[in-house]
Scaffold this motif. Structure first.
Motif, short mmCIF file in Angstrom:
data_model
loop_
_atom_site.label_atom_id
_atom_site.label_comp_id
_atom_site.label_asym_id
_atom_site.label_seq_id
_atom_site.Cartn_x
_atom_site.Cartn_y
_atom_site.Cartn_z
N HIS A 91 54.36 -24.51 94.76
CA HIS A 91 54.26 -25.43 93.00
C HIS A 91 52.66 -25.76 94.00
O HIS A 91 52.50 -25.71 95.39
CB HIS A 91 54.91 -26.84 93.87
CG HIS A 91 56.20 -26.71 92.95
ND1 HIS A 91 57.44 -26.62 93.72
CD2 HIS A 91 57.03 -26.30 92.16
CE1 HIS A 91 58.32 -26.56 93.67
NE2 HIS A 91 58.07 -26.48 91.84
N PHE A 137 51.67 -31.91 94.45
CA PHE A 137 52.24 -32.76 94.25
C PHE A 137 52.79 -33.13 93.40
O PHE A 137 54.59 -33.54 92.65
CB PHE A 137 52.83 -33.10 95.44
CG PHE A 137 52.30 -33.51 97.38
CD1 PHE A 137 53.67 -33.49 97.20
CD2 PHE A 137 51.12 -33.54 97.51
CE1 PHE A 137 53.53 -32.30 99.17
CE2 PHE A 137 50.88 -33.63 99.11
CZ PHE A 137 52.20 -32.82 99.76
N GLY A 138 51.81 -33.15 92.48
CA GLY A 138 52.34 -33.45 90.41
C GLY A 138 53.13 -32.63 90.40
O GLY A 138 54.12 -32.64 89.41
N TRP A 180 59.95 -29.29 99.39
CA TRP A 180 59.08 -30.59 98.98
C TRP A 180 58.19 -30.08 101.16
O TRP A 180 57.06 -30.41 101.22
CB TRP A 180 59.66 -32.31 99.35
CG TRP A 180 59.89 -32.84 98.19
CD1 TRP A 180 60.60 -32.51 97.73
CD2 TRP A 180 58.90 -33.48 97.94
NE1 TRP A 180 60.44 -33.22 96.46
CE2 TRP A 180 59.20 -33.98 96.74
CE3 TRP A 180 57.82 -34.00 98.36
CZ2 TRP A 180 58.73 -34.19 95.65
CZ3 TRP A 180 56.68 -34.74 97.52
CH2 TRP A 180 57.02 -35.06 96.17
N SER A 185 61.40 -31.68 90.27
CA SER A 185 61.89 -32.22 91.19
C SER A 185 63.70 -33.47 90.82
O SER A 185 64.33 -33.38 91.19
CB SER A 185 61.30 -33.55 92.00
OG SER A 185 60.38 -32.67 92.98
N LEU A 186 63.16 -34.22 90.14
CA LEU A 186 64.45 -34.48 88.96
C LEU A 186 64.98 -34.07 87.49
O LEU A 186 66.70 -33.17 88.45
CB LEU A 186 64.08 -36.22 88.42
CG LEU A 186 65.10 -36.95 87.90
CD1 LEU A 186 65.94 -37.67 88.71
CD2 LEU A 186 64.13 -37.91 87.09
N GLU A 226 55.90 -27.62 100.20
CA GLU A 226 54.85 -28.10 99.77
C GLU A 226 53.56 -28.80 100.40
O GLU A 226 52.33 -28.82 100.56
CB GLU A 226 54.97 -29.18 98.38
CG GLU A 226 53.06 -29.36 97.60
CD GLU A 226 53.19 -28.26 97.42
OE1 GLU A 226 52.19 -28.40 97.41
OE2 GLU A 226 53.76 -26.74 97.08
N ILE A 228 56.83 -32.69 91.88
CA ILE A 228 57.29 -34.34 91.25
C ILE A 228 57.95 -34.36 89.63
O ILE A 228 59.59 -34.08 89.40
CB ILE A 228 56.60 -35.51 91.43
CG1 ILE A 228 56.31 -35.28 92.93
CG2 ILE A 228 56.97 -36.13 90.28
CD1 ILE A 228 54.80 -37.08 93.64
#
Length: 205
Positions: free
Chosen positions: A74, A77-78, A38, A84-85, A41, A81
Motif C-alpha cells: 500500500h 498507512f492511509g 500491516w 482494512s475495514l 506496510e 486504513i
C-alpha cells in the motif's frame, strides 16, 4: 424419546455449531491476513516505500510477478486504513462458506484482477488490496445469484445495500486511483462465484 424425535433438534444444533465454527475460522483468517498487510506496510515505511516497486507494473514482463505481491502493498498507512475495514467485512463474509472456497476465490480474484490490470495500465505501478475488496464484493453478490441459498441471498442483499457506493470506483474519473484494479477485481469475483458455485444434483432419467 426416540432417536427420530430428537433428530431435527440435533440437526439444527449441528448446523448452528458448524456455522459458528466457520464464522470463527473466517474471522481469524481475515485478522491474520490484515496483520500480514500491516506488518508489510510497517517494514515498507522503514524502507521509505521501496517495497511498492514490487507491485504490478503494466506491460512490463517482470511486472507480472507483482500480481501476487500487489494486494499486500500500500502507498502509506492511509491507503491501508481505507482498505482494512471493507476487506475485513467482505473477506469474512466470503470465507463463511469455507476456507477452501475462500482461498480458491481469492486466487482467482488476484489472478484475473492482476492480469486485467497489467494489460490496461501501461507503465503504471499498481498496489493495494482494493482489488480484493471489489472481488469479494462481486463474489458475494454473484454467489447469492448462482447458489440461490437463503443465507447467501440475504448476505448478498445486505452487502449490496451497504457497499453499493463503491461501484463508483470502477469508473475512470479519480486521479491516482486504479479503476482497472477495481474493475477487474470485480470481474474476478463474479467469475470465482461462477466457478465455485454449488453444483445442483442432476435429475434421474
Amino acid at each position: 424419546m426416540s432417536d427420530y424425535s430428537r433428530s431435527p433438534f440435533e440437526s439444527a444444533k449441528r448446523g448452528a455449531g458448524a456455522l459458528l465454527s466457520g464464522a470463527l475460522a473466517a474471522f481469524l483468517l481475515m485478522v491474520g491476513l490484515l496483520a500480514v498487510m500491516w506488518a508489510v506496510e510497517i517494514v515498507d515505511y522503514f524502507m521509505f516505500g521501496a517495497l511498492d516497486g514490487f507491485g504490478i507494473v503494466g506491460w512490463e514482463p517482470a511486472g507480472l510477478s507483482g500480481i501476487f505481491f500487489a494486494p499486500f502493498l500500500h502507498i502509506g498507512f492511509g491507503h491501508l486504513i481505507a482498505n482494512s475495514l471493507p476487506l475485513l467485512v467482505l473477506g469474512f463474509l466470503t470465507a463463511l462458506r469455507g476456507i477452501g472456497k475462500f482461498l480458491l476465490a481469492s486466487l482467482l480474484i488476484i489472478v484475473i484482477g492482476g492480469v486485467g490490470t497489467w494489460f490496461t495500465s501501461p507503465d503504471v505501478v499498481t498496489v493495494g488490496a482494493s482489488g480484493l475488496v471489489f472481488g469479494y464484493f462481486g463474489y458475494i453478490l454473484a454467489r447469492g445469484l448462482f447458489d440461490r441459498l437463503l443465507l447467501d441471498i440475504v448476505i448478498a442483499i445486505g452487502v449490496g445495500i451497504a457497499y453499493w457506493s463503491i461501484l463508483a470506483g470502477v469508473l475512470p474519473n479519480q486521479p491516482g486511483i486504479s479503476w482497472q484494479g477495481h474493475l477487474f477485481g470485480l470481474v474476478g469475483g463474479v467469475v470465482a462465484a461462477w466457478v465455485l458455485r454449488r453444483q445442483q444434483p442432476r435429475p434421474l432419467v
